[in-house]
Design a protein around this motif. Structure first.
Motif, mmCIF file in Angstrom:
data_model
loop_
_atom_site.group_PDB
_atom_site.id
_atom_site.type_symbol
_atom_site.label_atom_id
_atom_site.label_comp_id
_atom_site.label_asym_id
_atom_site.label_seq_id
_atom_site.Cartn_x
_atom_site.Cartn_y
_atom_site.Cartn_z
ATOM 1 N N VAL A 10 1.510 -1.160 -0.249
ATOM 2 C CA VAL A 10 -0.125 -0.276 -0.005
ATOM 3 C C VAL A 10 0.953 1.890 0.041
ATOM 4 C CG1 VAL A 10 -1.724 0.948 1.471
ATOM 5 C CG2 VAL A 10 -1.752 -1.164 1.449
ATOM 6 N N LEU A 11 2.001 0.657 0.466
ATOM 7 C CA LEU A 11 3.158 2.403 0.785
ATOM 8 C C LEU A 11 3.312 2.527 -0.362
ATOM 9 C CD1 LEU A 11 4.370 1.759 4.471
ATOM 10 C CD2 LEU A 11 2.713 3.916 3.616
ATOM 11 N N GLY A 12 3.796 1.290 -1.336
ATOM 12 C CA GLY A 12 4.701 1.523 -2.060
ATOM 13 C C GLY A 12 3.373 1.825 -3.738
ATOM 14 N N LEU A 16 3.954 5.560 -5.599
ATOM 15 C CA LEU A 16 3.824 5.832 -7.249
ATOM 16 C C LEU A 16 2.895 6.606 -7.525
ATOM 17 C CD1 LEU A 16 3.516 2.091 -7.647
ATOM 18 C CD2 LEU A 16 5.415 3.168 -8.853
ATOM 19 N N GLY A 17 2.269 6.982 -6.251
ATOM 20 C CA GLY A 17 0.771 7.758 -6.637
ATOM 21 C C GLY A 17 1.467 9.516 -6.424
ATOM 22 N N ILE A 18 2.140 9.485 -5.905
ATOM 23 C CA ILE A 18 3.049 10.828 -5.770
ATOM 24 C C ILE A 18 4.242 10.796 -6.054
ATOM 25 C CG2 ILE A 18 1.493 10.957 -3.173
ATOM 26 C CD1 ILE A 18 4.450 10.490 -2.394
ATOM 27 N N PHE A 28 8.908 3.162 -12.764
ATOM 28 C CA PHE A 28 7.714 2.977 -12.605
ATOM 29 C C PHE A 28 7.289 1.262 -12.308
ATOM 30 C CE2 PHE A 28 5.139 6.727 -14.772
ATOM 31 C CZ PHE A 28 4.731 7.057 -13.442
ATOM 32 N N ARG A 29 7.747 0.521 -13.137
ATOM 33 C CA ARG A 29 8.236 -0.965 -13.012
ATOM 34 C C ARG A 29 9.370 -0.563 -12.298
ATOM 35 N NH1 ARG A 29 9.112 -4.733 -18.268
ATOM 36 N NH2 ARG A 29 10.982 -2.969 -18.352
ATOM 37 N N PHE A 110 0.560 0.656 -12.745
ATOM 38 C CA PHE A 110 1.427 -0.557 -11.392
ATOM 39 C C PHE A 110 0.553 -0.299 -9.813
ATOM 40 C CE2 PHE A 110 4.487 -0.580 -14.722
ATOM 41 C CZ PHE A 110 5.153 -1.605 -14.375
ATOM 42 N N ILE A 111 0.033 0.839 -9.512
ATOM 43 C CA ILE A 111 -0.623 0.297 -8.249
ATOM 44 C C ILE A 111 -1.631 -0.703 -8.345
ATOM 45 C CG2 ILE A 111 -2.025 2.360 -7.237
ATOM 46 C CD1 ILE A 111 -0.742 5.128 -8.224
#
Length: 497
Positions: A10-12, A16-18, A28-29, A110-111
């Protein structure tokens, strides 16, 4: 300790979101791989803390949440969930590594994969019936979006069908769980193996039937299977890896956790029906696989057949049978992941999965010789060739089920023979013969395609030669799981002659 297995992905996803918008797909990968790598490293720490000599739930975490609803945040681990947690983390890493370098909306992709990993792990670890249901429903949202956005031409149809079937599965499970707690007058949904045994047998059978159909949709078993081939065909290769390798195991995990252990008396009554249901799924899946010309759809139907083997073992419900069921879950996860990866590479390089058009791909100079060799390993493992993990799992299933359900076991063994038939058709049609002119200049297979498949093939071989590397973690747990279930042996086959 267990919460970190959920928190890290979830932190990952948040990271990725920010992350900056200028990042490439490769960036991203890489971030997603680092997150999954950290999660797998922490999984190793959890495994080291796990004591395989203790049969019960371990490393329990408990926090009050919504006491009025009976919902608490309870996580725990035993020899049933431990192998599946490791499998989930490993195959998530494989799926991320195998994701294409050209992706639309890579950040969101990836999220969703990381959130899917967290949702599945939460379901395997949940020690509260309502908490399990929440994770069971949460994981379908990322998977629906992964099919609907990055799938094939009929992705909307396949994703919607998957969503409807899985939602129906969740409704049936929720009804079973609510009925179980309400009829007992329990104040909480916390998991208790003795919860159902105080109920009248008729009530147990009704509640167990709801749960069986709910999980039967997820596995999937015939006739609730129709969403699976469509989802596999339209899903991208990495998502097919996760769907077959991990997501289907939520159904078989639920059969053992919430069926065998919660309803041992009702399970004895329904066991012959379940064994017959297993035969139907095995034979139907096998014959449908033989009829396919699309390689991916053939592998999808083979999954229906092989998941039926797990149902047969669960119906027998002896310690050896449940141990075989766990081994088959891991075996099928690795083998199906390998097969879907290889089919994806073939489609990428040739532009086709049609067995009427492909041939000669094993050509050592102009074909795909390494992919063909790994495909042979995969189909041999799926067909139960000795020395590979598929053989060990299926042999233990048949060995443990035959004394209890001899006739059903014999029919399921026919399904193993049919596996050899349809996968022989796949290999013979696509890899042997003369390479057609239109396939004479195939693109080279890079190491990004080779490495995940080679790692999976290696694990299939290692666990086939040393199955105790897996079995030792679950031996005590299955003894406890089957302690209250005593399925009577069926009438010997010899009496029918």
């Amino acid at each position: 300790m267990l919460s970190l297995l959920l928190v890290l992905p979830v932190l990952g996803a948040i990271a990725l979101g920010i992350s900056p918008v200028t990042l490439t797909v490769r960036n991203f990968r890489l971030i997603a791989l680092i997150v999954v790598g950290l999660t797998l490293a922490w999984t190793v720490v959890v495994v080291q803390q796990f004591d395989p000599s203790q049969p019960g739930l371990q490393l329990t975490e408990s926090l009050p949440w919504l006491d009025n609803l009976g919902l608490s945040y309870r996580l725990s681990l035993d020899g049933l969930s431990l192998p599946l947690i490791v499998l989930n983390g490993f195959l998530t890493g494989v799926a991320i590594f195998a994701s294409p370098s050209q992706l639309i909306r890579p950040r969101f992709y990836f999220i969703l994969v990381l959130l899917l990993n967290a949702g599945v792990s939460g379901a395997f670890l949940a020690d509260n019936l309502l908490l399990f249901f929440l994770f069971y429903e949460i994981e379908l949202i990322p998977l629906y979006l992964l099919i609907a956005i990055w799938g094939g031409a009929r992705r909307n149809y396949a994703a919607t069908k998957f969503l409807i079937y899985t939602a129906l599965s969740g409704v049936l499970l929720l009804a079973g769980f609510l009925g179980l707690v309400w009829l007992n007058g329990a104040a909480s949904f916390d998991y208790n193996p003795l919860l159902a045994q105080a109920l009248p047998l008729t009530a147990q059978v009704i509640l167990l039937s709801l749960i069986l159909v709910g999980f039967g949709i997820k596995i999937p078993l015939v006739p609730f299977h129709t969403w699976l081939p469509d989802a596999h065909v339209e899903a991208s290769t990495p998502i097919s890896v996760l769907l077959a390798g991990v997501l289907l195991k939520l159904g078989t995990y639920g059969l053992i956790r919430f069926g065998v252990q919660l309803f041992p008396q009702a399970w004895q009554i329904l066991a012959p029906v379940l064994a017959t249901w297993a035969v139907v799924s095995v034979l139907y899946g096998s014959f449908m696989a033989i009829a396919q010309t699309d390689m991916k759809k053939m592998v999808a139907y083979s999954s229906i057949g092989h998941m039926g083997f797990i149902l047969l073992a669960c119906a027998a419900a002896t310690p050896l049978a449940l141990l075989a069921a766990i081994l088959q879950m891991v075996s099928h996860g690795l083998i199906s992941a390998l097969l879907f990866l290889l089919v994806g590479v073939i489609y990428e390089k040739t532009g086709s999965r049609d067995l009427t058009k492909l041939r000669g791909l094993l050509n050592p100079e102009r074909g795909l010789p390494l992919i063909g060799s790994l495909m042979v390993v995969g189909v041999m493992a799926s067909g139960g060739i000795p020395g590979l993990v598929g053989f060990v799992a299926e042999f233990l299933i048949f060995r443990s089920s035959f004394p209890i359900f001899p006739l059903q076991t014999l029919f399921c063994m026919v399904g193993t023979g049919l596996t050899a038939v349809y996968f022989l058709l796949l290999v013979n049609r696509s890899f042997f013969g003369r390479l057609p002119p239109e396939l004479a200049q195939l693109p080279a297979v890079d190491w990004g395609d080779r490495i995940p498949a080679m790692i999976l093939a290696t694990l299939i071989l290692i666990l086939g030669l040393q199955p105790n590397l897996l079995i030792r973690w679950s031996q005590q747990t299955v003894t406890l799981l089957s302690a209250a279930t005593h399925v009577a042996p069926a009438i010997p086959v010899a009496l029918f002659w």
